[in-house]
Design an enzyme around this catalytic site. Structure first.
Site, PDB file in Angstrom:
ATOM      1  N   HIS A 214       0.832  -1.200   0.000  1.00 11.47           N
ATOM      2  CA  HIS A 214       0.000   0.000   0.000  1.00 11.47           C
ATOM      3  C   HIS A 214       0.873   1.259   0.000  1.00 11.47           C
ATOM      4  O   HIS A 214       0.632   2.195  -0.768  1.00 11.47           O
ATOM      5  CB  HIS A 214      -0.912  -0.015   1.229  1.00 11.47           C
ATOM      6  CG  HIS A 214      -1.742   1.200   1.350  1.00 11.47           C
ATOM      7  ND1 HIS A 214      -2.856   1.407   0.566  1.00 11.47           N
ATOM      8  CD2 HIS A 214      -1.599   2.300   2.125  1.00 11.47           C
ATOM      9  CE1 HIS A 214      -3.360   2.594   0.873  1.00 11.47           C
ATOM     10  NE2 HIS A 214      -2.630   3.139   1.812  1.00 11.47           N
ATOM     11  N   GLU A 215       1.916   1.242   0.821  1.00 10.80           N
ATOM     12  CA  GLU A 215       2.791   2.420   0.916  1.00 10.80           C
ATOM     13  C   GLU A 215       3.498   2.694  -0.405  1.00 10.80           C
ATOM     14  O   GLU A 215       3.732   3.837  -0.758  1.00 10.80           O
ATOM     15  CB  GLU A 215       3.862   2.202   2.005  1.00 10.80           C
ATOM     16  CG  GLU A 215       3.323   2.127   3.408  1.00 10.80           C
ATOM     17  CD  GLU A 215       2.764   3.454   3.892  1.00 10.80           C
ATOM     18  OE1 GLU A 215       3.255   4.515   3.462  1.00 10.80           O
ATOM     19  OE2 GLU A 215       1.817   3.426   4.697  1.00 10.80           O
ATOM     20  N   ASN A 332      10.881  13.640  14.192  1.00 12.73           N
ATOM     21  CA  ASN A 332       9.433  13.567  14.453  1.00 12.73           C
ATOM     22  C   ASN A 332       8.950  14.853  15.112  1.00 12.73           C
ATOM     23  O   ASN A 332       7.914  15.405  14.734  1.00 12.73           O
ATOM     24  CB  ASN A 332       9.112  12.392  15.375  1.00 12.73           C
ATOM     25  CG  ASN A 332       8.949  11.096  14.614  1.00 12.73           C
ATOM     26  OD1 ASN A 332       8.986  11.102  13.388  1.00 12.73           O
ATOM     27  ND2 ASN A 332       8.784   9.998  15.320  1.00 12.73           N
ATOM     28  N   ARG A 380       0.209   4.977  12.517  1.00 13.42           N
ATOM     29  CA  ARG A 380       0.252   6.444  12.522  1.00 13.42           C
ATOM     30  C   ARG A 380      -1.001   6.973  13.188  1.00 13.42           C
ATOM     31  O   ARG A 380      -2.086   6.434  12.988  1.00 13.42           O
ATOM     32  CB  ARG A 380       0.273   6.983  11.103  1.00 13.42           C
ATOM     33  CG  ARG A 380       1.554   6.681  10.357  1.00 13.42           C
ATOM     34  CD  ARG A 380       1.240   6.698   8.912  1.00 13.42           C
ATOM     35  NE  ARG A 380       2.410   6.797   8.089  1.00 13.42           N
ATOM     36  CZ  ARG A 380       2.594   6.029   7.047  1.00 13.42           C
ATOM     37  NH1 ARG A 380       1.704   5.100   6.752  1.00 13.42           N
ATOM     38  NH2 ARG A 380       3.649   6.179   6.306  1.00 13.42           N
ATOM     39  N   GLY A 391       6.822  11.134   6.284  1.00 14.43           N
ATOM     40  CA  GLY A 391       6.927  10.004   7.225  1.00 14.43           C
ATOM     41  C   GLY A 391       6.641   8.679   6.531  1.00 14.43           C
ATOM     42  O   GLY A 391       5.882   8.616   5.578  1.00 14.43           O
ATOM     43  N   THR A 392       7.286   7.617   7.052  1.00 12.84           N
ATOM     44  CA  THR A 392       7.059   6.284   6.473  1.00 12.84           C
ATOM     45  C   THR A 392       6.250   5.410   7.434  1.00 12.84           C
ATOM     46  O   THR A 392       5.825   4.314   7.070  1.00 12.84           O
ATOM     47  CB  THR A 392       8.394   5.566   6.230  1.00 12.84           C
ATOM     48  OG1 THR A 392       9.083   5.503   7.482  1.00 12.84           O
ATOM     49  CG2 THR A 392       9.237   6.288   5.213  1.00 12.84           C
ATOM     50  N   GLY A 393       6.080   5.869   8.653  1.00 11.50           N
ATOM     51  CA  GLY A 393       5.377   5.051   9.646  1.00 11.50           C
ATOM     52  C   GLY A 393       6.295   4.002  10.264  1.00 11.50           C
ATOM     53  O   GLY A 393       5.845   3.126  11.000  1.00 11.50           O
ATOM     54  N   GLY A 395       9.532   4.996  11.596  1.00 12.26           N
ATOM     55  CA  GLY A 395      10.546   5.661  12.423  1.00 12.26           C
ATOM     56  C   GLY A 395      10.612   5.134  13.845  1.00 12.26           C
ATOM     57  O   GLY A 395      11.682   4.724  14.318  1.00 12.26           O
TER      58      GLY A 395
HETATM   59  P1  ADP Z   1       6.022   8.521  10.882  1.00 10.91           P
HETATM   60  O1  ADP Z   1       6.955   8.246   9.812  1.00 10.91           O
HETATM   61  O2  ADP Z   1       4.592   8.437  10.478  1.00 10.91           O
HETATM   62  O3  ADP Z   1       6.344   9.737  11.656  1.00 10.91           O
HETATM   63  P2  ADP Z   1       6.807   7.160  13.285  1.00 10.91           P
HETATM   64  O4  ADP Z   1       6.934   5.705  13.557  1.00 10.91           O
HETATM   65  O5  ADP Z   1       8.030   7.977  13.420  1.00 10.91           O
HETATM   66  O6  ADP Z   1       6.167   7.265  11.844  1.00 10.91           O
HETATM   67  O7  ADP Z   1       5.711   7.745  14.240  1.00 10.91           O
HETATM   68  C1  ADP Z   1       4.485   7.060  14.386  1.00 10.91           C
HETATM   69  C2  ADP Z   1       3.370   8.032  14.640  1.00 10.91           C
HETATM   70  O8  ADP Z   1       3.557   8.625  15.929  1.00 10.91           O
HETATM   71  C3  ADP Z   1       3.353   9.194  13.689  1.00 10.91           C
HETATM   72  O9  ADP Z   1       2.636   8.893  12.532  1.00 10.91           O
HETATM   73  C4  ADP Z   1       2.680  10.285  14.498  1.00 10.91           C
HETATM   74  O10 ADP Z   1       1.281  10.150  14.377  1.00 10.91           O
HETATM   75  C5  ADP Z   1       3.064   9.958  15.941  1.00 10.91           C
HETATM   76  N1  ADP Z   1       4.158  10.817  16.426  1.00 10.91           N
HETATM   77  C6  ADP Z   1       5.462  10.524  16.479  1.00 10.91           C
HETATM   78  N2  ADP Z   1       6.172  11.521  17.032  1.00 10.91           N
HETATM   79  C7  ADP Z   1       5.296  12.487  17.329  1.00 10.91           C
HETATM   80  C8  ADP Z   1       5.389  13.793  17.928  1.00 10.91           C
HETATM   81  N3  ADP Z   1       6.571  14.298  18.329  1.00 10.91           N
HETATM   82  N4  ADP Z   1       4.252  14.476  18.072  1.00 10.91           N
HETATM   83  C9  ADP Z   1       3.069  14.005  17.694  1.00 10.91           C
HETATM   84  N5  ADP Z   1       2.899  12.793  17.117  1.00 10.91           N
HETATM   85  C10 ADP Z   1       3.992  12.050  16.942  1.00 10.91           C
END
Ligand code: ADP
Length: 449
Positions: A214-215, A332, A380, A391-393, A395
Protein backbone atom coordinates in the site's frame (compact mmCIF):
# COMPACT_ATOMS: atom_id res chain seq x y z
CA UNK A 1 10.61 -91.11 36.06
CA UNK A 2 12.87 -94.10 36.81
CA UNK A 3 13.29 -92.97 40.43
CA UNK A 4 9.50 -92.67 40.77
CA UNK A 5 9.10 -96.27 39.52
CA UNK A 6 11.95 -97.36 41.79
CA UNK A 7 10.34 -95.70 44.84
CA UNK A 8 7.01 -97.37 43.99
CA UNK A 9 8.76 -100.80 43.83
CA UNK A 10 10.62 -100.09 47.11
CA UNK A 11 7.35 -99.29 48.84
CA UNK A 12 5.81 -102.53 47.53
CA UNK A 13 8.86 -104.53 48.48
CA UNK A 14 8.83 -102.97 51.96
CA UNK A 15 5.09 -103.63 52.32
CA UNK A 16 5.53 -107.27 51.12
CA UNK A 17 8.36 -107.88 53.60
CA UNK A 18 6.39 -106.41 56.51
CA UNK A 19 3.31 -108.51 55.52
CA UNK A 20 5.42 -111.69 55.22
CA UNK A 21 7.03 -111.00 58.59
CA UNK A 22 3.62 -110.52 60.19
CA UNK A 23 1.60 -113.29 58.45
CA UNK A 24 3.95 -115.21 56.16
CA UNK A 25 2.71 -115.96 52.59
CA UNK A 26 -0.80 -114.56 52.97
CA UNK A 27 0.45 -111.39 54.64
CA UNK A 28 3.01 -110.65 51.86
CA UNK A 29 0.35 -110.02 49.21
CA UNK A 30 -1.74 -107.83 51.54
CA UNK A 31 1.40 -105.86 52.49
CA UNK A 32 2.19 -105.20 48.79
CA UNK A 33 -1.37 -103.93 48.09
CA UNK A 34 -1.40 -101.78 51.26
CA UNK A 35 2.02 -100.28 50.35
CA UNK A 36 0.83 -99.52 46.79
CA UNK A 37 -2.27 -97.75 48.14
CA UNK A 38 -0.16 -95.85 50.71
CA UNK A 39 2.26 -94.72 48.01
CA UNK A 40 -0.64 -93.61 45.82
CA UNK A 41 -2.24 -91.64 48.69
CA UNK A 42 1.04 -89.88 49.53
CA UNK A 43 1.69 -89.12 45.87
CA UNK A 44 -1.84 -87.76 45.39
CA UNK A 45 -1.45 -85.52 48.45
CA UNK A 46 1.79 -84.10 47.04
CA UNK A 47 0.12 -83.63 43.61
CA UNK A 48 -2.81 -81.86 45.24
CA UNK A 49 -0.45 -79.41 47.06
CA UNK A 50 1.40 -78.69 43.84
CA UNK A 51 -1.87 -78.19 41.97
CA UNK A 52 -3.17 -75.80 44.65
CA UNK A 53 0.04 -73.74 44.34
CA UNK A 54 -0.15 -73.74 40.52
CA UNK A 55 -3.71 -72.49 40.71
CA UNK A 56 -2.53 -69.50 42.78
CA UNK A 57 0.31 -69.03 40.28
CA UNK A 58 2.44 -66.81 42.48
CA UNK A 59 5.94 -67.03 43.84
CA UNK A 60 4.86 -67.24 47.48
CA UNK A 61 4.09 -70.45 49.38
CA UNK A 62 6.06 -72.74 47.06
CA UNK A 63 5.28 -76.29 48.34
CA UNK A 64 8.25 -78.36 49.43
CA UNK A 65 7.71 -81.81 47.95
CA UNK A 66 10.04 -84.62 46.96
CA UNK A 67 10.52 -86.72 43.87
CA UNK A 68 8.91 -86.01 40.55
CA UNK A 69 6.67 -83.34 42.09
CA UNK A 70 9.73 -81.45 43.29
CA UNK A 71 10.88 -81.22 39.69
CA UNK A 72 7.42 -80.15 38.53
CA UNK A 73 7.44 -77.43 41.20
CA UNK A 74 10.94 -76.32 40.23
CA UNK A 75 10.12 -76.09 36.51
CA UNK A 76 6.84 -74.34 37.16
CA UNK A 77 8.64 -71.90 39.49
CA UNK A 78 11.21 -71.09 36.82
CA UNK A 79 8.53 -70.61 34.15
CA UNK A 80 6.59 -68.39 36.56
CA UNK A 81 9.65 -66.29 37.36
CA UNK A 82 10.44 -65.90 33.64
CA UNK A 83 6.87 -64.79 32.96
CA UNK A 84 6.99 -62.29 35.81
CA UNK A 85 10.31 -60.90 34.53
CA UNK A 86 8.89 -60.55 31.01
CA UNK A 87 5.76 -58.86 32.34
CA UNK A 88 7.89 -56.44 34.43
CA UNK A 89 10.07 -55.68 31.38
CA UNK A 90 6.98 -55.05 29.21
CA UNK A 91 5.48 -52.80 31.88
CA UNK A 92 8.78 -50.87 32.15
CA UNK A 93 8.94 -50.43 28.38
CA UNK A 94 5.33 -49.33 28.21
CA UNK A 95 6.01 -46.83 31.00
CA UNK A 96 9.06 -45.44 29.17
CA UNK A 97 7.05 -45.21 25.99
CA UNK A 98 4.23 -43.36 27.75
CA UNK A 99 6.75 -41.07 29.46
CA UNK A 100 8.22 -40.23 26.04
CA UNK A 101 4.76 -39.38 24.70
CA UNK A 102 4.08 -37.39 27.87
CA UNK A 103 7.23 -35.38 27.26
CA UNK A 104 6.15 -34.56 23.72
CA UNK A 105 5.42 -30.86 23.10
CA UNK A 106 2.50 -32.04 20.98
CA UNK A 107 -0.80 -33.40 22.24
CA UNK A 108 -1.45 -37.16 21.77
CA UNK A 109 -4.85 -38.77 22.40
CA UNK A 110 -5.75 -42.44 21.79
CA UNK A 111 -9.40 -42.99 20.87
CA UNK A 112 -11.21 -46.34 20.96
CA UNK A 113 -13.46 -47.48 18.06
CA UNK A 114 -16.39 -45.58 19.67
CA UNK A 115 -14.48 -42.30 19.81
CA UNK A 116 -13.86 -42.50 23.56
CA UNK A 117 -10.62 -41.26 25.09
CA UNK A 118 -8.53 -44.24 26.16
CA UNK A 119 -5.37 -42.32 26.94
CA UNK A 120 -4.19 -38.75 26.62
CA UNK A 121 -0.95 -36.98 27.45
CA UNK A 122 -0.83 -33.88 29.65
CA UNK A 123 -0.17 -31.56 26.68
CA UNK A 124 -3.36 -32.64 24.92
CA UNK A 125 -5.30 -32.33 28.18
CA UNK A 126 -4.08 -28.72 28.54
CA UNK A 127 -4.65 -27.86 24.89
CA UNK A 128 -8.20 -29.29 24.77
CA UNK A 129 -9.06 -28.55 28.41
CA UNK A 130 -9.58 -32.24 29.43
CA UNK A 131 -9.44 -33.51 32.96
CA UNK A 132 -7.19 -36.56 32.77
CA UNK A 133 -9.06 -38.44 35.50
CA UNK A 134 -12.64 -37.34 34.96
CA UNK A 135 -12.72 -37.38 31.17
CA UNK A 136 -11.17 -40.79 30.51
CA UNK A 137 -13.50 -42.95 28.37
CA UNK A 138 -15.60 -39.87 27.50
CA UNK A 139 -16.62 -39.21 23.91
CA UNK A 140 -14.13 -36.83 22.27
CA UNK A 141 -16.99 -35.23 20.32
CA UNK A 142 -18.60 -34.18 23.63
CA UNK A 143 -15.41 -32.58 24.88
CA UNK A 144 -14.14 -30.80 21.75
CA UNK A 145 -17.19 -28.87 20.67
CA UNK A 146 -15.75 -26.83 17.81
CA UNK A 147 -18.07 -27.40 14.78
CA UNK A 148 -15.04 -27.61 12.49
CA UNK A 149 -13.65 -30.45 14.62
CA UNK A 150 -17.03 -32.26 14.69
CA UNK A 151 -17.26 -32.10 10.87
CA UNK A 152 -13.63 -33.20 10.55
CA UNK A 153 -14.14 -36.11 12.97
CA UNK A 154 -17.24 -37.31 11.12
CA UNK A 155 -15.70 -36.95 7.66
CA UNK A 156 -12.68 -39.01 8.80
CA UNK A 157 -10.41 -36.79 6.71
CA UNK A 158 -6.67 -37.04 7.27
CA UNK A 159 -5.69 -33.45 6.43
CA UNK A 160 -4.87 -31.39 9.50
CA UNK A 161 -7.30 -28.65 10.48
CA UNK A 162 -6.87 -25.57 12.65
CA UNK A 163 -9.42 -24.92 15.39
CA UNK A 164 -9.69 -22.36 18.17
CA UNK A 165 -8.37 -23.55 21.55
CA UNK A 166 -10.93 -23.87 24.38
CA UNK A 167 -9.55 -20.79 26.19
CA UNK A 168 -9.28 -18.68 23.04
CA UNK A 169 -10.66 -15.15 23.27
CA UNK A 170 -10.58 -12.19 20.85
CA UNK A 171 -7.87 -10.50 22.92
CA UNK A 172 -5.83 -13.71 23.38
CA UNK A 173 -6.52 -15.99 20.43
CA UNK A 174 -5.27 -19.57 20.73
CA UNK A 175 -5.08 -21.85 17.71
CA UNK A 176 -4.64 -25.63 17.63
CA UNK A 177 -3.67 -27.69 14.64
CA UNK A 178 -5.43 -31.07 14.91
CA UNK A 179 -4.94 -34.26 12.91
CA UNK A 180 -6.60 -37.70 13.18
CA UNK A 181 -4.88 -40.92 12.08
CA UNK A 182 -6.71 -44.28 12.02
CA UNK A 183 -4.84 -47.26 13.52
CA UNK A 184 -5.58 -50.75 14.86
CA UNK A 185 -9.15 -51.96 14.57
CA UNK A 186 -11.20 -48.80 14.21
CA UNK A 187 -9.06 -46.83 16.71
CA UNK A 188 -7.81 -43.31 16.09
CA UNK A 189 -4.74 -41.35 17.06
CA UNK A 190 -5.45 -37.65 17.61
CA UNK A 191 -2.43 -35.35 17.36
CA UNK A 192 -2.60 -31.67 18.33
CA UNK A 193 -0.12 -28.80 18.09
CA UNK A 194 -0.32 -25.25 19.45
CA UNK A 195 0.06 -23.05 16.35
CA UNK A 196 -0.93 -19.73 17.94
CA UNK A 197 2.50 -18.16 17.41
CA UNK A 198 2.76 -19.50 13.84
CA UNK A 199 -0.70 -18.17 12.98
CA UNK A 200 0.10 -14.80 14.55
CA UNK A 201 3.38 -14.58 12.63
CA UNK A 202 1.45 -15.40 9.48
CA UNK A 203 -1.09 -12.65 10.13
CA UNK A 204 1.75 -10.21 10.86
CA UNK A 205 3.55 -11.19 7.67
CA UNK A 206 0.38 -10.73 5.61
CA UNK A 207 -0.31 -7.35 7.25
CA UNK A 208 3.26 -6.29 6.67
CA UNK A 209 3.21 -7.23 2.98
CA UNK A 210 -0.18 -5.48 2.58
CA UNK A 211 1.17 -2.34 4.31
CA UNK A 212 4.37 -2.21 2.27
CA UNK A 213 2.42 -2.74 -0.98
CA UNK A 214 0.00 0.00 0.00
CA UNK A 215 2.79 2.42 0.92
CA UNK A 216 4.59 1.81 -2.39
CA UNK A 217 1.46 1.75 -4.55
CA UNK A 218 0.40 5.30 -3.69
CA UNK A 219 3.57 7.12 -4.82
CA UNK A 220 3.91 4.70 -7.73
CA UNK A 221 0.40 5.54 -8.98
CA UNK A 222 1.12 9.27 -8.67
CA UNK A 223 4.44 8.82 -10.47
CA UNK A 224 2.83 6.81 -13.31
CA UNK A 225 0.14 9.52 -13.67
CA UNK A 226 2.76 12.25 -14.07
CA UNK A 227 4.75 10.18 -16.58
CA UNK A 228 1.57 9.74 -18.63
CA UNK A 229 0.85 13.47 -18.46
CA UNK A 230 4.37 14.30 -19.60
CA UNK A 231 4.03 11.82 -22.47
CA UNK A 232 0.64 12.97 -23.70
CA UNK A 233 0.33 16.69 -22.99
CA UNK A 234 2.34 19.46 -24.58
CA UNK A 235 3.65 21.33 -21.51
CA UNK A 236 5.60 24.54 -21.25
CA UNK A 237 8.93 24.57 -19.41
CA UNK A 238 7.49 25.86 -16.17
CA UNK A 239 4.79 23.20 -15.99
CA UNK A 240 7.25 20.49 -16.97
CA UNK A 241 9.63 21.58 -14.20
CA UNK A 242 6.77 21.54 -11.67
CA UNK A 243 5.72 18.03 -12.70
CA UNK A 244 9.29 16.79 -12.54
CA UNK A 245 9.61 18.30 -9.05
CA UNK A 246 6.48 16.43 -7.90
CA UNK A 247 7.75 13.20 -9.48
CA UNK A 248 11.05 13.55 -7.69
CA UNK A 249 9.14 14.01 -4.41
CA UNK A 250 7.30 10.70 -4.94
CA UNK A 251 10.48 8.90 -5.96
CA UNK A 252 12.15 10.27 -2.82
CA UNK A 253 9.25 9.00 -0.72
CA UNK A 254 9.67 5.48 -2.09
CA UNK A 255 13.40 5.66 -1.53
CA UNK A 256 12.92 6.69 2.11
CA UNK A 257 10.49 3.82 2.63
CA UNK A 258 12.88 1.27 1.13
CA UNK A 259 15.75 2.66 3.22
CA UNK A 260 13.68 2.38 6.41
CA UNK A 261 12.67 -1.19 5.51
CA UNK A 262 16.30 -2.11 4.91
CA UNK A 263 17.30 -0.50 8.23
CA UNK A 264 14.65 -2.54 10.04
CA UNK A 265 15.67 -5.80 8.41
CA UNK A 266 19.34 -5.06 9.22
CA UNK A 267 18.42 -4.39 12.84
CA UNK A 268 16.56 -7.68 13.04
CA UNK A 269 19.23 -9.74 11.34
CA UNK A 270 22.48 -8.40 12.75
CA UNK A 271 24.22 -9.43 15.98
CA UNK A 272 23.71 -7.25 19.05
CA UNK A 273 25.99 -4.20 19.21
CA UNK A 274 29.00 -4.76 21.44
CA UNK A 275 30.17 -2.46 24.23
CA UNK A 276 33.61 -1.79 22.77
CA UNK A 277 32.72 1.16 20.53
CA UNK A 278 32.23 4.53 22.25
CA UNK A 279 30.69 7.70 20.78
CA UNK A 280 30.58 11.04 22.62
CA UNK A 281 27.02 12.22 23.34
CA UNK A 282 28.02 15.63 21.97
CA UNK A 283 28.73 14.13 18.52
CA UNK A 284 25.30 12.51 18.40
CA UNK A 285 23.65 15.72 19.63
CA UNK A 286 25.50 17.90 17.09
CA UNK A 287 24.34 15.68 14.24
CA UNK A 288 20.73 15.81 15.53
CA UNK A 289 20.91 19.60 15.73
CA UNK A 290 22.22 19.92 12.21
CA UNK A 291 19.50 17.63 10.82
CA UNK A 292 16.74 19.37 12.80
CA UNK A 293 17.75 22.79 11.45
CA UNK A 294 17.86 21.44 7.88
CA UNK A 295 14.48 19.69 8.16
CA UNK A 296 12.80 22.67 9.80
CA UNK A 297 14.04 24.87 6.94
CA UNK A 298 12.92 22.36 4.26
CA UNK A 299 9.46 22.17 5.81
CA UNK A 300 9.34 25.97 5.84
CA UNK A 301 8.48 26.15 9.54
CA UNK A 302 10.06 28.47 12.05
CA UNK A 303 10.74 26.54 15.25
CA UNK A 304 12.47 27.46 18.46
CA UNK A 305 15.08 24.69 18.40
CA UNK A 306 16.80 24.49 21.78
CA UNK A 307 19.68 22.01 22.10
CA UNK A 308 21.20 21.94 25.60
CA UNK A 309 24.98 21.39 25.65
CA UNK A 310 25.70 17.67 25.91
CA UNK A 311 27.53 16.46 29.05
CA UNK A 312 31.04 15.04 28.70
CA UNK A 313 29.94 11.42 28.43
CA UNK A 314 30.41 8.70 25.88
CA UNK A 315 27.96 5.98 25.01
CA UNK A 316 28.81 2.48 23.83
CA UNK A 317 27.07 0.67 21.01
CA UNK A 318 26.62 1.03 17.28
CA UNK A 319 27.13 4.76 16.43
CA UNK A 320 24.91 4.54 13.34
CA UNK A 321 22.06 2.82 15.14
CA UNK A 322 22.27 5.30 18.01
CA UNK A 323 22.34 8.25 15.64
CA UNK A 324 19.38 6.89 13.69
CA UNK A 325 17.29 6.48 16.88
CA UNK A 326 18.07 9.93 18.29
CA UNK A 327 17.62 11.64 14.88
CA UNK A 328 14.26 9.90 14.42
CA UNK A 329 12.92 11.38 17.65
CA UNK A 330 14.19 14.84 16.79
CA UNK A 331 12.88 14.71 13.20
CA UNK A 332 9.43 13.57 14.45
CA UNK A 333 9.32 16.57 16.80
CA UNK A 334 10.24 18.92 13.93
CA UNK A 335 7.75 17.31 11.54
CA UNK A 336 4.78 17.23 13.90
CA UNK A 337 5.29 20.53 15.71
CA UNK A 338 3.59 23.41 13.89
CA UNK A 339 5.45 26.59 12.92
CA UNK A 340 6.48 28.82 15.85
CA UNK A 341 6.40 25.81 18.18
CA UNK A 342 9.37 24.89 20.34
CA UNK A 343 11.57 21.79 20.47
CA UNK A 344 13.81 21.19 23.44
CA UNK A 345 16.52 18.51 23.22
CA UNK A 346 18.75 17.54 26.12
CA UNK A 347 20.96 14.83 27.54
CA UNK A 348 20.53 14.37 31.27
CA UNK A 349 21.98 12.14 33.94
CA UNK A 350 19.53 10.20 36.15
CA UNK A 351 20.18 9.68 39.87
CA UNK A 352 20.86 5.93 39.42
CA UNK A 353 23.61 6.55 36.84
CA UNK A 354 21.52 6.06 33.73
CA UNK A 355 21.65 8.62 30.94
CA UNK A 356 18.54 10.13 29.38
CA UNK A 357 18.24 11.65 25.93
CA UNK A 358 14.94 13.54 25.68
CA UNK A 359 13.08 15.52 23.03
CA UNK A 360 10.24 17.73 24.25
CA UNK A 361 8.01 19.50 21.77
CA UNK A 362 5.04 21.83 21.93
CA UNK A 363 3.29 19.95 19.11
CA UNK A 364 -0.22 18.48 18.90
CA UNK A 365 0.44 15.74 21.48
CA UNK A 366 -0.86 12.17 21.25
CA UNK A 367 -4.02 10.71 22.83
CA UNK A 368 -3.24 8.00 25.46
CA UNK A 369 -4.91 5.17 23.48
CA UNK A 370 -2.34 5.56 20.67
CA UNK A 371 0.78 5.65 22.79
CA UNK A 372 1.29 1.90 23.30
CA UNK A 373 0.92 1.31 19.55
CA UNK A 374 3.24 4.04 18.23
CA UNK A 375 6.20 1.67 17.82
CA UNK A 376 4.22 -0.77 15.63
CA UNK A 377 5.27 -0.74 12.01
CA UNK A 378 3.17 1.64 9.90
CA UNK A 379 1.10 2.77 12.88
CA UNK A 380 0.25 6.44 12.52
CA UNK A 381 -2.01 8.66 14.57
CA UNK A 382 -2.57 11.06 11.69
CA UNK A 383 -1.90 9.42 8.35
CA UNK A 384 -2.10 12.49 6.18
CA UNK A 385 0.18 14.58 8.40
CA UNK A 386 2.74 11.77 8.50
CA UNK A 387 2.78 11.50 4.69
CA UNK A 388 2.79 15.28 4.11
CA UNK A 389 5.94 15.57 6.16
CA UNK A 390 7.67 12.60 4.51
CA UNK A 391 6.93 10.00 7.23
CA UNK A 392 7.06 6.28 6.47
CA UNK A 393 5.38 5.05 9.65
CA UNK A 394 8.55 3.08 10.47
CA UNK A 395 10.55 5.66 12.42
CA UNK A 396 9.50 4.67 15.93
CA UNK A 397 9.67 0.95 15.04
CA UNK A 398 13.34 1.54 14.18
CA UNK A 399 13.82 3.50 17.43
CA UNK A 400 12.28 0.65 19.43
CA UNK A 401 14.63 -1.90 17.87
CA UNK A 402 17.73 0.21 18.45
CA UNK A 403 16.67 0.93 22.02
CA UNK A 404 16.13 -2.77 22.77
CA UNK A 405 19.43 -3.75 21.16
CA UNK A 406 21.25 -1.31 23.47
CA UNK A 407 19.44 -2.44 26.62
CA UNK A 408 17.78 1.00 26.83
CA UNK A 409 14.14 2.05 27.31
CA UNK A 410 11.88 4.31 25.27
CA UNK A 411 9.56 6.51 27.35
CA UNK A 412 6.72 8.46 25.76
CA UNK A 413 4.83 11.11 27.67
CA UNK A 414 2.26 13.19 25.85
CA UNK A 415 -0.74 15.42 26.48
CA UNK A 416 -3.05 16.11 23.55
CA UNK A 417 -2.88 19.80 22.67
CA UNK A 418 0.13 20.42 24.93
CA UNK A 419 3.01 18.50 23.31
CA UNK A 420 5.01 15.32 23.74
CA UNK A 421 8.25 14.15 25.31
CA UNK A 422 10.06 11.18 23.82
CA UNK A 423 12.99 9.97 25.93
CA UNK A 424 15.53 7.16 25.69
CA UNK A 425 17.05 5.98 28.96
CA UNK A 426 20.43 4.29 28.50
CA UNK A 427 21.76 1.84 31.11
CA UNK A 428 24.66 3.07 33.26
CA UNK A 429 26.80 0.22 31.87
CA UNK A 430 26.76 1.82 28.43
CA UNK A 431 27.91 5.24 29.63
CA UNK A 432 31.28 6.54 30.76
CA UNK A 433 32.74 9.94 31.45
CA UNK A 434 34.63 11.28 28.45
CA UNK A 435 38.37 10.70 28.97
CA UNK A 436 40.81 13.65 28.51
CA UNK A 437 42.20 12.53 25.18
CA UNK A 438 38.71 12.39 23.65
CA UNK A 439 37.33 15.61 25.12
CA UNK A 440 37.18 17.30 21.72
CA UNK A 441 33.93 15.59 20.73
CA UNK A 442 33.31 17.56 17.58
CA UNK A 443 36.63 16.37 16.27
CA UNK A 444 35.22 12.84 16.16
CA UNK A 445 32.98 12.36 13.18
CA UNK A 446 30.63 9.44 12.74
CA UNK A 447 32.11 7.04 10.21
CA UNK A 448 30.31 7.05 6.89
CA UNK A 449 28.07 4.11 5.92
P1 ADP B 1 6.02 8.52 10.88
O1 ADP B 1 6.95 8.25 9.81
O2 ADP B 1 4.59 8.44 10.48
O3 ADP B 1 6.34 9.74 11.66
P2 ADP B 1 6.81 7.16 13.29
O4 ADP B 1 6.93 5.70 13.56
O5 ADP B 1 8.03 7.98 13.42
O6 ADP B 1 6.17 7.27 11.84
O7 ADP B 1 5.71 7.75 14.24
C1 ADP B 1 4.49 7.06 14.39
C2 ADP B 1 3.37 8.03 14.64
O8 ADP B 1 3.56 8.62 15.93
C3 ADP B 1 3.35 9.19 13.69
O9 ADP B 1 2.64 8.89 12.53
C4 ADP B 1 2.68 10.29 14.50
O10 ADP B 1 1.28 10.15 14.38
C5 ADP B 1 3.06 9.96 15.94
N1 ADP B 1 4.16 10.82 16.43
C6 ADP B 1 5.46 10.52 16.48
N2 ADP B 1 6.17 11.52 17.03
C7 ADP B 1 5.30 12.49 17.33
C8 ADP B 1 5.39 13.79 17.93
N3 ADP B 1 6.57 14.30 18.33
N4 ADP B 1 4.25 14.48 18.07
C9 ADP B 1 3.07 14.01 17.69
N5 ADP B 1 2.90 12.79 17.12
C10 ADP B 1 3.99 12.05 16.94
Amino acid sequence: MASRFFSFLCWQLGGGLVGWWLAHDKGAMGGIVAAALGWLALDSARGARVLAWLRRADMTGIPSVAGLWAEVVDRARRALRLREQEAAESARRLQEFLSAIQASPNGVVLLDPHGRIEWSNQTAAEQFGFDLQRDMMQQIANLVRDPAFTAYYQSAGDQEIVIAGPRSSPSRPAKLSVQLHPYGEGRKLLLSRDVTAVEQADVMRRDFVANVSHEIRTPLTVLAGFVETLQNLPLDDEERARYLGLMSQQAHRMQTLVNDLLTLSRLEGSPLPGVGEWTPAAVLMAQCQQEAQGLSAVLGKVHALIFEPAPAVEISGSPHELQSALSNLVSNAVRYTPARGSIHVQWGQLADGRGEFSVRDSGPGIAPEHISRLTERFYRVDRSRSRETGGTGLGLAIVKHVVQRHGAELKIDSTPGAGSTFAIEFPAGRLRVLSRDTTAPHAKELPAG
